[in-house]
Scaffold this motif. Structure first.
Motif, PDB file in Angstrom:
ATOM      1  N   ASP A  71       0.832  -1.207   0.000  1.00 47.51           N
ATOM      2  CA  ASP A  71       0.000   0.000   0.000  1.00 47.51           C
ATOM      3  C   ASP A  71       0.873   1.267   0.000  1.00 47.51           C
ATOM      4  O   ASP A  71       0.708   2.167   0.821  1.00 47.51           O
ATOM      5  CB  ASP A  71      -0.947   0.007   1.207  1.00 47.51           C
ATOM      6  CG  ASP A  71      -2.052   1.052   1.049  1.00 47.51           C
ATOM      7  OD1 ASP A  71      -2.342   1.424  -0.100  1.00 47.51           O
ATOM      8  OD2 ASP A  71      -2.590   1.493   2.082  1.00 47.51           O
ATOM      9  N   LEU A  72       1.818   1.294  -0.935  1.00 48.35           N
ATOM     10  CA  LEU A  72       2.726   2.438  -1.061  1.00 48.35           C
ATOM     11  C   LEU A  72       2.567   3.071  -2.435  1.00 48.35           C
ATOM     12  O   LEU A  72       2.299   2.368  -3.420  1.00 48.35           O
ATOM     13  CB  LEU A  72       4.184   1.982  -0.892  1.00 48.35           C
ATOM     14  CG  LEU A  72       4.603   1.468   0.484  1.00 48.35           C
ATOM     15  CD1 LEU A  72       6.014   0.889   0.407  1.00 48.35           C
ATOM     16  CD2 LEU A  72       4.539   2.583   1.518  1.00 48.35           C
ATOM     17  N   PRO A  73       2.747   4.391  -2.545  1.00 53.67           N
ATOM     18  CA  PRO A  73       2.686   5.038  -3.865  1.00 53.67           C
ATOM     19  C   PRO A  73       3.878   4.617  -4.724  1.00 53.67           C
ATOM     20  O   PRO A  73       4.975   4.391  -4.221  1.00 53.67           O
ATOM     21  CB  PRO A  73       2.754   6.536  -3.542  1.00 53.67           C
ATOM     22  CG  PRO A  73       2.461   6.648  -2.079  1.00 53.67           C
ATOM     23  CD  PRO A  73       2.921   5.368  -1.460  1.00 53.67           C
ATOM     24  N   LYS A  74       3.637   4.526  -6.030  1.00 56.79           N
ATOM     25  CA  LYS A  74       4.709   4.226  -6.977  1.00 56.79           C
ATOM     26  C   LYS A  74       5.106   5.525  -7.682  1.00 56.79           C
ATOM     27  O   LYS A  74       4.237   6.281  -8.116  1.00 56.79           O
ATOM     28  CB  LYS A  74       4.222   3.192  -8.000  1.00 56.79           C
ATOM     29  CG  LYS A  74       5.283   2.751  -8.992  1.00 56.79           C
ATOM     30  CD  LYS A  74       4.676   1.757  -9.991  1.00 56.79           C
ATOM     31  CE  LYS A  74       5.629   1.524 -11.151  1.00 56.79           C
ATOM     32  NZ  LYS A  74       5.001   0.757 -12.238  1.00 56.79           N
ATOM     33  N   VAL A  75       6.416   5.777  -7.765  1.00 52.50           N
ATOM     34  CA  VAL A  75       6.884   7.031  -8.360  1.00 52.50           C
ATOM     35  C   VAL A  75       7.610   6.762  -9.670  1.00 52.50           C
ATOM     36  O   VAL A  75       8.092   5.651  -9.921  1.00 52.50           O
ATOM     37  CB  VAL A  75       7.817   7.809  -7.394  1.00 52.50           C
ATOM     38  CG1 VAL A  75       7.054   8.294  -6.182  1.00 52.50           C
ATOM     39  CG2 VAL A  75       8.998   6.945  -6.965  1.00 52.50           C
ATOM     40  N   GLU A  76       7.682   7.803 -10.516  1.00 53.78           N
ATOM     41  CA  GLU A  76       8.314   7.718 -11.826  1.00 53.78           C
ATOM     42  C   GLU A  76       9.423   8.755 -11.918  1.00 53.78           C
ATOM     43  O   GLU A  76       9.538   9.626 -11.044  1.00 53.78           O
ATOM     44  CB  GLU A  76       7.265   7.936 -12.918  1.00 53.78           C
ATOM     45  CG  GLU A  76       6.170   6.879 -12.910  1.00 53.78           C
ATOM     46  CD  GLU A  76       5.094   7.153 -13.947  1.00 53.78           C
ATOM     47  OE1 GLU A  76       5.102   8.254 -14.548  1.00 53.78           O
ATOM     48  OE2 GLU A  76       4.245   6.269 -14.158  1.00 53.78           O
ATOM     49  N   PRO A  77      10.249   8.712 -12.983  1.00 49.21           N
ATOM     50  CA  PRO A  77      11.351   9.680 -13.110  1.00 49.21           C
ATOM     51  C   PRO A  77      10.939  11.142 -13.016  1.00 49.21           C
ATOM     52  O   PRO A  77      11.709  11.974 -12.533  1.00 49.21           O
ATOM     53  CB  PRO A  77      11.921   9.354 -14.502  1.00 49.21           C
ATOM     54  CG  PRO A  77      11.646   7.902 -14.679  1.00 49.21           C
ATOM     55  CD  PRO A  77      10.331   7.659 -14.008  1.00 49.21           C
ATOM     56  N   LYS A  78       9.705  11.469 -13.437  1.00 46.99           N
ATOM     57  CA  LYS A  78       9.269  12.867 -13.339  1.00 46.99           C
ATOM     58  C   LYS A  78       9.127  13.326 -11.885  1.00 46.99           C
ATOM     59  O   LYS A  78       9.103  14.532 -11.611  1.00 46.99           O
ATOM     60  CB  LYS A  78       7.951  13.065 -14.086  1.00 46.99           C
ATOM     61  CG  LYS A  78       6.772  12.275 -13.542  1.00 46.99           C
ATOM     62  CD  LYS A  78       5.526  12.495 -14.379  1.00 46.99           C
ATOM     63  CE  LYS A  78       4.354  11.660 -13.910  1.00 46.99           C
ATOM     64  NZ  LYS A  78       3.897  11.957 -12.566  1.00 46.99           N
ATOM     65  N   ASP A  79       9.027  12.370 -10.958  1.00 46.06           N
ATOM     66  CA  ASP A  79       8.899  12.708  -9.533  1.00 46.06           C
ATOM     67  C   ASP A  79      10.255  12.856  -8.847  1.00 46.06           C
ATOM     68  O   ASP A  79      10.318  13.240  -7.679  1.00 46.06           O
ATOM     69  CB  ASP A  79       8.091  11.618  -8.804  1.00 46.06           C
ATOM     70  CG  ASP A  79       6.707  11.414  -9.405  1.00 46.06           C
ATOM     71  OD1 ASP A  79       6.009  12.419  -9.606  1.00 46.06           O
ATOM     72  OD2 ASP A  79       6.350  10.259  -9.688  1.00 46.06           O
ATOM     73  N   PHE A  80      11.345  12.530  -9.557  1.00 41.38           N
ATOM     74  CA  PHE A  80      12.679  12.598  -8.948  1.00 41.38           C
ATOM     75  C   PHE A  80      13.115  14.057  -8.813  1.00 41.38           C
ATOM     76  O   PHE A  80      12.723  14.911  -9.612  1.00 41.38           O
ATOM     77  CB  PHE A  80      13.696  11.823  -9.787  1.00 41.38           C
ATOM     78  CG  PHE A  80      13.447  10.336  -9.852  1.00 41.38           C
ATOM     79  CD1 PHE A  80      12.537   9.725  -8.997  1.00 41.38           C
ATOM     80  CD2 PHE A  80      14.119   9.546 -10.772  1.00 41.38           C
ATOM     81  CE1 PHE A  80      12.306   8.360  -9.056  1.00 41.38           C
ATOM     82  CE2 PHE A  80      13.893   8.187 -10.842  1.00 41.38           C
ATOM     83  CZ  PHE A  80      12.976   7.585  -9.979  1.00 41.38           C
ATOM     84  N   PRO A  81      13.949  14.371  -7.817  1.00 41.12           N
ATOM     85  CA  PRO A  81      14.355  15.769  -7.587  1.00 41.12           C
ATOM     86  C   PRO A  81      15.338  16.246  -8.665  1.00 41.12           C
ATOM     87  O   PRO A  81      16.094  15.448  -9.239  1.00 41.12           O
ATOM     88  CB  PRO A  81      15.028  15.717  -6.215  1.00 41.12           C
ATOM     89  CG  PRO A  81      15.538  14.308  -6.108  1.00 41.12           C
ATOM     90  CD  PRO A  81      14.538  13.459  -6.825  1.00 41.12           C
TER      91      PRO A  81
END
Length: 574
Positions: A71-81
């Motif tokens: 139950d964790l969000p999945k992130v993509e490269p656009k979310d990287f700093p």
């Protein structure tokens, strides 16, 4: 004290494994085999990492199921700093080893992207080093590695890291020493290098990999959606080792560099069973290698998915329902002819019918169909195989290609004696296939009795649905392209590619067929008997209601499936 922790660790693995099995991403046998491995038992490697390394499951499937399971969000490269966070606290080596990346700092909370969010050691280490409480997110390991290289490393790529382990002597151009070449091709850096090239091809959905040695460089190019795109390549001094490694994998003779060779590689990569056809030819500066990637899981044997609308589908089903006769599919290499034939075969494949194919090569293995691979080296060519299978009492025969008069005549005779015959020809359009058969020497009276229909087709790139941009074309363009007749009086809107993370910046993702279906009628048969040219036959077919490839492409451009530029590119019409 560690027993409950080990049990929890095992339970989490079992949950992830069962989720992958239930989703059809992993077989139960493979799961049990991996769970029994010492690396997992002793927790030297996580289950998710091992499944990816063994090529049993793709990183995308692992990340998706981990996110759902925990139950964790999945992130993509656009979310990287855009810049490195805590570079003085978290070392580049630690981030690379654990596959974690800080995403955001907020009060006392650090949002951390992880390839394996079940790695409690990494979480505790980050919390201890930073003093922040960690909030976990799920991301793909390769995407994390690329971001870590960019933000915390020296800007070196994954290939650069591999090449750093190759010494000058290992990459020497000593082609005369075959044993030395074999040793080079078996070194870990070269194996990793070739695997990386193949992995990038799978990730970018490439259909072919071209490895081309030149005097001062080695080029690696990927054919993505029908268009070649250059990729990162190793230095030219690595050419002999890289090419030898591919030849070893495909069981070719690495000592023979003067003659073309053909081979095959079967492997599992990114959770996909790949069948890779390998072709080598000698050039001025070494051997050029082309690898065609056939992914059995992604091929769609469905006419609607290929791009046929309901009106065209109805006509084609009527043709396939005729109990005898020929259906010919025509187009240049790479236009999807074989996929169209396979789709027709799957439609005809019933318990009441026997289907036999003669192919060179057999691209996809279809259940319930007898498929024969021709072998000219032992005398088994198309004509020889066809003569044999006619005595096998088939209902449907598929011939990979009518290359000569003997093969064409046997196909015509088979269609005349009550068989359904499917085959391909290399011509520019459907009408040209009729004249090509006449030019090959097939008698006109036999052709009119057996040919039911001819399909001409091309593949155009499908626009990415996430980033395509609508626009209103200039009236002059609408007039020049003849788009008014397709709009039904409505305002004309076309779409252009933009590019986003979903399509790799190209604006296109996948391909769709544009098709013309020429159905034989009495008028066309009279033209065939009078030996009319392809232009006359094409015009008569249009009068009978045939929609050309260009017209089909224009309709798909107005529907937003492709761009008008891509339609023009493949049809060369204006």
């Amino acid at each position: 004290m560690e027993q409950p922790s080990e049990q929890l660790h095992s339970a989490e693995y079992q949950q992830l494994g069962q989720a992958l099995v239930q989703a059809g991403c992993l077989s139960g046998t493979d799961l049990q085999r991996v769970l029994q491995m010492e690396e997992v038992k002793q927790k030297r490697s996580s289950l998710s990492n091992l499944l990816v390394r063994l090529g049993l499951v793709s990183e995308t499937n692992i990340a998706t199921h981990l996110a759902e399971l925990l139950d964790l969000p999945k992130v993509e490269p656009k979310d990287f700093p855009p810049v490195a966070l805590l570079p003085d606290t978290l070392s580049y080596r630690f981030l690379k080893d654990t596959h974690v990346l800080p995403l955001n700092l907020d009060d006392q909370t650090l949002v951390l992207a992880m390839a394996d969010p079940q790695d409690q050691f990494a979480v505790e280490a980050v919390e201890l080093a930073s003093g922040y409480r960690v909030q976990k997110r799920v991301a793909l390991a390769t995407e994390l590695d690329n971001a870590i290289e960019k933000l915390y490393g020296q800007g070196t790529s994954q290939m650069g890291n591999i090449l750093a382990g190759v010494s000058a002597t290992e990459a020497s151009d000593d082609e005369e020493d075959i044993e030395h070449l074999k040793d080079m091709a078996s070194e870990a850096p070269v194996i990793r290098l070739v695997n990386l090239i193949m992995q990038r091809a799978v990730e970018s959905r490439a259909s072919d990999i071209h490895i081309e040695p030149f005097e001062d460089c080695l080029k690696v190019r990927y054919r993505i959606d029908g268009v070649l795109q250059e990729g990162e390549a190793p230095p030219v001094k690595m050419s002999p080792a890289v090419i030898s490694r591919i030849k070893i994998m495909s069981r070719l003779n690495i000592a023979e560099r003067r003659l073309p060779q053909d081979g095959r590689i079967e492997m599992r990569l990114q959770g996909k069973d790949l069948d890779i056809r390998v072709s080598t030819v000698p050039t001025m500066h070494g051997e050029s290698v082309v690898m065609r990637l056939l992914d059995r899981e992604t091929v769609s044997l469905d006419f609607r998915a290929l791009g046929l609308d309901e009106a065209l589908l109805k006509k084609l089903y009527e043709v396939l329902s005729i109990p005898h006769g020929m259906l010919v599919v025509t187009g240049p290499t790479g236009s999807g002819k074989t996929t169209t034939l396979y789709t027709a075969l799957s439609k005809l494949n019933t318990e009441q019918s026997k289907l036999i194919t003669v192919e060179d090569p057999v691209e996809y293995q279809l259940p319930g169909i007898n498929q024969i691979q021709v072998k000219p080296s032992i005398g088994l060519n198309f004509a020889g195989a066809l003569r044999a299978i006619v005595r096998q009492d088939p209902d449907v025969i598929m011939v990979g290609e009518m290359r000569d008069l003997e093969t064409a005549r046997i196909c015509v005779q088979s269609a005349l004696t009550g068989h359904i015959v499917l085959s391909t020809l290399h011509t520019n359009d459907a009408a040209s296939s009729v004249t090509r058969l006449l030019e090959m020497g097939v008698e006109d009276y036999l052709l009119t009795s057996t040919l039911n229909a001819a399909i001409g087709q091309r593949l155009v790139r499908r626009l990415c649905m996430h980033c395509r941009e609508p626009y209103t074309p200039l009236p002059e363009i609408v007039e020049e392209l003849g788009l008014k007749k397709f709009s039904g009086g409505e305002p004309i809107t076309l779409y252009s590619p933009k590019g986003c993370e979903h399509c790799g910046g190209s604006g296109y993702r996948g391909r769709v067929a544009i098709i013309e279906l020429l159905i034989m009628n009495d008028t066309l048969r009279k033209l065939v008997m009078s030996r009319s040219d392809s232009g006359t036959i094409h015009a008569a077919a249009r009068e009978a209601g045939m929609r050309t490839m260009y017209e089909d492409g224009c309709l798909k451009a107005l529907q937003g499936l492709t761009s008008i530029e891509d339609v023009i590119r493949v049809t060369q019409e204006s």
